[in-house]
Design a protein around this motif. Structure first.
Motif, PDB file in Angstrom:
ATOM      1  N   VAL A 195      -2.687  73.125  32.144  1.00  0.00           N
ATOM      2  CA  VAL A 195      -2.635  74.588  32.216  1.00  0.00           C
ATOM      3  C   VAL A 195      -1.203  75.042  32.491  1.00  0.00           C
ATOM      4  O   VAL A 195      -0.687  75.961  31.846  1.00  0.00           O
ATOM      5  N   HIS A 196      -0.539  74.405  33.455  1.00  0.00           N
ATOM      6  CA  HIS A 196       0.838  74.778  33.785  1.00  0.00           C
ATOM      7  C   HIS A 196       1.774  74.547  32.602  1.00  0.00           C
ATOM      8  O   HIS A 196       2.661  75.369  32.323  1.00  0.00           O
ATOM      9  N   LEU A 197       1.595  73.434  31.892  1.00  0.00           N
ATOM     10  CA  LEU A 197       2.477  73.129  30.769  1.00  0.00           C
ATOM     11  C   LEU A 197       2.275  74.106  29.610  1.00  0.00           C
ATOM     12  O   LEU A 197       3.240  74.528  28.967  1.00  0.00           O
ATOM     13  N   VAL A 198       1.015  74.448  29.328  1.00  0.00           N
ATOM     14  CA  VAL A 198       0.752  75.398  28.242  1.00  0.00           C
ATOM     15  C   VAL A 198       1.299  76.781  28.598  1.00  0.00           C
ATOM     16  O   VAL A 198       1.929  77.453  27.766  1.00  0.00           O
ATOM     17  N   PHE A 219      11.208  69.566  36.921  1.00  0.00           N
ATOM     18  CA  PHE A 219      10.029  69.194  37.706  1.00  0.00           C
ATOM     19  C   PHE A 219      10.311  69.180  39.204  1.00  0.00           C
ATOM     20  O   PHE A 219       9.435  68.814  39.993  1.00  0.00           O
ATOM     21  N   ALA A 220      11.528  69.558  39.601  1.00  0.00           N
ATOM     22  CA  ALA A 220      11.860  69.585  41.027  1.00  0.00           C
ATOM     23  C   ALA A 220      11.086  70.701  41.724  1.00  0.00           C
ATOM     24  O   ALA A 220      10.838  71.758  41.133  1.00  0.00           O
ATOM     25  N   PRO A 221      10.678  70.498  43.000  1.00  0.00           N
ATOM     26  CA  PRO A 221       9.941  71.547  43.724  1.00  0.00           C
ATOM     27  C   PRO A 221      10.739  72.842  43.824  1.00  0.00           C
ATOM     28  O   PRO A 221      11.923  72.831  44.153  1.00  0.00           O
ATOM     29  N   GLY A 222      10.088  73.956  43.506  1.00  0.00           N
ATOM     30  CA  GLY A 222      10.730  75.264  43.616  1.00  0.00           C
ATOM     31  C   GLY A 222      11.682  75.599  42.493  1.00  0.00           C
ATOM     32  O   GLY A 222      12.323  76.656  42.517  1.00  0.00           O
ATOM     33  N   ARG A 226       7.824  81.178  40.198  1.00  0.00           N
ATOM     34  CA  ARG A 226       7.745  80.693  41.572  1.00  0.00           C
ATOM     35  C   ARG A 226       8.176  79.231  41.711  1.00  0.00           C
ATOM     36  O   ARG A 226       8.310  78.724  42.824  1.00  0.00           O
ATOM     37  N   GLY A 227       8.329  78.530  40.600  1.00  0.00           N
ATOM     38  CA  GLY A 227       8.781  77.149  40.665  1.00  0.00           C
ATOM     39  C   GLY A 227       7.754  76.186  41.233  1.00  0.00           C
ATOM     40  O   GLY A 227       8.109  75.184  41.838  1.00  0.00           O
ATOM     41  N   VAL A 228       6.485  76.484  41.043  1.00  0.00           N
ATOM     42  CA  VAL A 228       5.427  75.639  41.602  1.00  0.00           C
ATOM     43  C   VAL A 228       4.761  74.787  40.524  1.00  0.00           C
ATOM     44  O   VAL A 228       4.459  73.618  40.741  1.00  0.00           O
ATOM     45  N   GLY A 229       4.541  75.359  39.338  1.00  0.00           N
ATOM     46  CA  GLY A 229       3.731  74.713  38.310  1.00  0.00           C
ATOM     47  C   GLY A 229       4.207  73.345  37.892  1.00  0.00           C
ATOM     48  O   GLY A 229       3.438  72.379  37.887  1.00  0.00           O
ATOM     49  N   MET A 230       5.487  73.208  37.548  1.00  0.00           N
ATOM     50  CA  MET A 230       5.986  71.933  37.027  1.00  0.00           C
ATOM     51  C   MET A 230       6.011  70.863  38.114  1.00  0.00           C
ATOM     52  O   MET A 230       5.853  69.668  37.832  1.00  0.00           O
ATOM     53  N   ASP A 231       6.204  71.272  39.354  1.00  0.00           N
ATOM     54  CA  ASP A 231       6.136  70.330  40.469  1.00  0.00           C
ATOM     55  C   ASP A 231       4.726  69.766  40.592  1.00  0.00           C
ATOM     56  O   ASP A 231       4.533  68.569  40.837  1.00  0.00           O
ATOM     57  N   VAL A 239       0.693  63.678  37.723  1.00  0.00           N
ATOM     58  CA  VAL A 239       0.904  62.576  36.784  1.00  0.00           C
ATOM     59  C   VAL A 239       1.308  61.308  37.531  1.00  0.00           C
ATOM     60  O   VAL A 239       0.850  60.204  37.211  1.00  0.00           O
ATOM     61  N   GLU A 240       2.158  61.437  38.529  1.00  0.00           N
ATOM     62  CA  GLU A 240       2.553  60.263  39.311  1.00  0.00           C
ATOM     63  C   GLU A 240       1.364  59.699  40.077  1.00  0.00           C
ATOM     64  O   GLU A 240       1.236  58.478  40.226  1.00  0.00           O
ATOM     65  N   ALA A 241       0.476  60.572  40.579  1.00  0.00           N
ATOM     66  CA  ALA A 241      -0.719  60.099  41.278  1.00  0.00           C
ATOM     67  C   ALA A 241      -1.650  59.336  40.335  1.00  0.00           C
ATOM     68  O   ALA A 241      -2.409  58.465  40.771  1.00  0.00           O
ATOM     69  N   LEU A 242      -1.572  59.640  39.040  1.00  0.00           N
ATOM     70  CA  LEU A 242      -2.374  58.941  38.032  1.00  0.00           C
ATOM     71  C   LEU A 242      -1.668  57.699  37.500  1.00  0.00           C
ATOM     72  O   LEU A 242      -2.119  57.113  36.517  1.00  0.00           O
ATOM     73  N   ARG A 243      -0.540  57.329  38.128  1.00  0.00           N
ATOM     74  CA  ARG A 243       0.288  56.190  37.695  1.00  0.00           C
ATOM     75  C   ARG A 243       0.827  56.428  36.285  1.00  0.00           C
ATOM     76  O   ARG A 243       0.954  55.496  35.497  1.00  0.00           O
TER      77      ARG A 243
END
Length: 679
Positions: A401-404, A482-485, A498-503, A509-513
């Protein structure tokens, strides 16, 4: 044995019905003159209204009635289908979903506002119709229309004995028939058993109805549309005199059997009975019902846990059998290993879900964003049949959703800007999925303006993410988004800033390895690719030894294994490269990385792993062999250890850590870049 809750079953079926309605509305947006789509949406609304009333969702039935009435007018050609009407019903559909999930909640004035929007979309006549109570039939909304020829129909139907126990109310069907016109109803009670044999929850009554109405045959079929597969239904068109003869007396005191009117032989024109007309589809439907079973996801998860424990026990048995001289024990161990492997593979297939279930959610999102931003957007999906573990699908929804949204807000230009730059007015967002080894690659691509690298660098320097003038590769620069903020938006809007979505995307993705790749061309667009493991439960792994510890490398990432002699190891000190078919591949000494403090084996091995086009070698002391790996999550204390993605239990009860291939490949590439800069 658990009993299914009828209300829970209704909610599940209502969710599917709402998805079908939404899909039909979105298709109708591009083909406003498509009568089949209009009919499909009408049938969906009619089904939702009728089944909602049967299960006690009166607010849902009353609200849905207005949308059904609007589409009934479109279906009859009295009102044209417009984008405003589609948008109004899409908004109303969200309210219907809320009425399904929380029927007793206070929804405020939302329903009235949505009905006002619907009235404005349809026009003045619909305003009067929508203002009427929900019980008012749809034909009342068009009383000012020219009189139509009235037809007489004889309708005989019976429902399954368990229909009332399943929530079907035959009185609701009779009320809907009365709404169509003048109606005479007679109940046939001849099938009711003796009192001693009577089961109170079973239905043994059938009905004989004579209907005189301006509606056509399809209106009668629509009354029974959601119970048609399980019932017996016969519809016959009869002449006026025959109608008078065949008409039973409604609400007659005492049951009158159907045979009482069989002495009259009216002249009527037989119309193909519903069972004959729908015999093949009904058979297909019943076959499909037999082939598909609805199982709660929690049961699949529990079964997956049991299979995982079985795999661990089988590994233990194999280890004991290999150390034994008992031929019978080895034979049984091999048989159990084969069966557990087949069970594991079957279980993995059960958990796989096509990404079409994920991609279909974005049609509505793109439609709404196009209206909000004023941009013309076309959504293209590719590889929808690619299958991924259901857990992965669930966790990828928010990142996508964030990427789209990011592609539409930051990437695509306005229609005027696109035309000025020689592009088509409509921008394209492409969602694609494909399988590559043990990974699935999901890409979000747009044909917009691309990422402005100067703005990214300026924002990163002003946010102290990098030093002014710090040299960065193009890939490293693009990864800064992808940096926070981090956000390059000039102002905060509903879509971004707000700089939240890409973070959120990166962390998920990292949590999914997984890993994220970005490619962007100025003026041509950008593509973000997510590399995600196919499953998070059980994988095939390569078990290796480094020092005294054992580790698992996902087998899907392994390209080949090479031997590294002690002499070659000494010669490569300081450069850590091996020549592999005329190309240099960097390698990492896991013994040094893990600080084992042990001496290297005489014959070390290099395991070449890859993600995408990047490769790196891992130097290990011994390759033990393949291993069915049941993935266990790391504890919270180890969340920041990026080298490992999880752990598994070996046959002897010890723990082996699972290597994070993406992190190791990135470390190898970084080492290669540093060596090239240094020398």
């Amino acid at each position: 044995m658990s009993t299914l809750d009828p209300v829970a079953v209704f909610r599940t079926e209502a969710a599917e019905c709402l998805e079908a309605i939404e899909a039909g509305l979105l298709d109708l947006t591009h083909q406003l003159d498509n009568k089949d789509l209009v009919d499909a949406v009408f049938r969906g609304l009619h089904t939702l209204k009728g089944s909602g009333a049967m299960f006690g969702f009166e607010a849902l039935a009353a609200f849905t009635h207005h949308c059904e009435t609007a589409f009934d007018r479109v279906r009859k050609g009295e009102v044209a289908a417009t984008s405003e009407l589609v948008a109004a019903v899409l908004a109303a559909q969200d309210h219907m979903r809320a009425l399904v999930d929380q029927p007793d909640a206070d929804h405020g004035d939302t329903g009235n506002k949505l009905l006002a929007q619907l009235q404005a979309a349809v026009g003045g006549k619909q305003a009067a119709a929508a203002a009427a109570p929900a019980a008012v039939p749809a034909p009342a909304a068009v009383r000012d229309a020219p009189a139509k020829k009235k037809n007489s129909w004889r309708i005989r139907f019976s429902l399954p004995a368990n229909s009332m126990a399943n929530g079907t109310n035959p009185l609701g069907l009779l009320d809907e028939l009365r709404d169509l016109g003048e109606c005479s109803v007679r109940a046939n009670t001849s099938a009711i058993p003796a009192l001693d044999d009577l089961v109170p929850t079973e239905l043994h009554i059938s009905w004989d109805v004579t209907l005189t109405s301006e509606q056509d045959r399809s209106a009668i079929d629509d009354v029974f549309i959601f119970v048609l597969d399980d019932m017996e239904l016969s519809v016959e068109e009869i002449s006026g005199t025959a109608a008078a003869t065949a008409a039973p007396v409604e609400e007659r005191a005492g049951p009158v059997p159907v045979a009482a009117t069989s002495t009259a032989v009216p002249e009527f024109r037989p119309v193909e009975a519903v069972p004959a007309k729908r015999e093949a589809p009904a058979a297909v439907s019943q076959a499909k019902a037999a082939e598909n079973v609805r199982v709660p996801a929690e049961r699949l998860d529990e079964l997956m846990d049991r299979v995982g424990e079985l795999v661990i026990a089988q590994s233990r048995l194999s280890q004991l059998a290999s150390a034994s001289t008992d031929i019978a024990l080895r034979s049984v161990s091999e048989e159990i290993e084969r069966l557990s492997g087949e069970l594991r593979d079957t279980m993995m297939v059960l958990r796989m879900v096509p990404v079409a279930t994920l991609f279909s959610r974005f049609r509505r999102l793109v439609h709404d964003l196009a209206r909000e931003t004023g941009k013309v957007i076309e959504l293209v999906t590719e590889g929808e049949s690619t299958e991924v573990d259901k857990t992965v699908i669930e966790r990828l929804a928010d990142p996508l959703v964030h990427l789209v949204r990011n592609s539409i807000d930051h990437g695509l230009e306005t229609p005027a800007d696109r035309l000025a730059s020689g592009k088509t007015e409509a921008g394209t967002v492409t969602l694609s999925a494909r399988q590559a080894g043990g990974e699935v690659i999901i890409s979000i691509k747009d044909d917009g303006r691309g990422i402005n690298r100067e703005r990214v660098r300026a924002k990163a320097e002003s946010s102290d993410l990098i030093q002014p003038g710090q040299p960065l590769s193009d890939s490293e620069l693009l990864q800064l988004i992808f940096a926070p903020g981090f956000s390059t938006a000039a102002a905060i809007t509903n879509l971004s800033g707000r700089g939240v979505g890409m973070d959120v995307v990166k962390k998920t993705v990292e949590a999914l390895r997984g890993a994220i790749d970005i490619v962007s061309m100025p003026g041509q667009g950008s593509e973000v690719s997510l590399r995600i493991p196919l499953t998070l439960a059980i994988i095939d792994g390569l078990l290796v030894r480094v020092g005294s510890g054992r580790y698992v490398i996902p087998l899907s990432a392994v390209e080949e294994c090479l031997e590294l002699s002690l002499e070659e190891d000494l010669r490569s000190r300081g450069r850590s490269f091996i020549s592999l078919r005329d190309s240099l591949v960097p390698f990492l000494r896991l013994r040094d990385l893990f600080r084992t403090g042990t001496k290297p084996d005489v014959h070390q091995k290099v395991v070449v792993i890859s993600t995408g086009t990047e490769r790196v070698g891992l130097v290990v002391d011994q390759i033990i062999g393949d291993h069915q790996t049941v993935i266990k999550s790391m504890s919270k204390l180890h969340n920041n250890v990026a080298t490992f993605s999880g752990a598994t239990i070996l046959g002897d009860g010890s723990v082996a850590l699972i290597l994070d291939v993406g992190h190791l490949v990135a470390a190898g590439q970084q080492q290669e870049a540093q060596l090239r800069v240094a020398g």
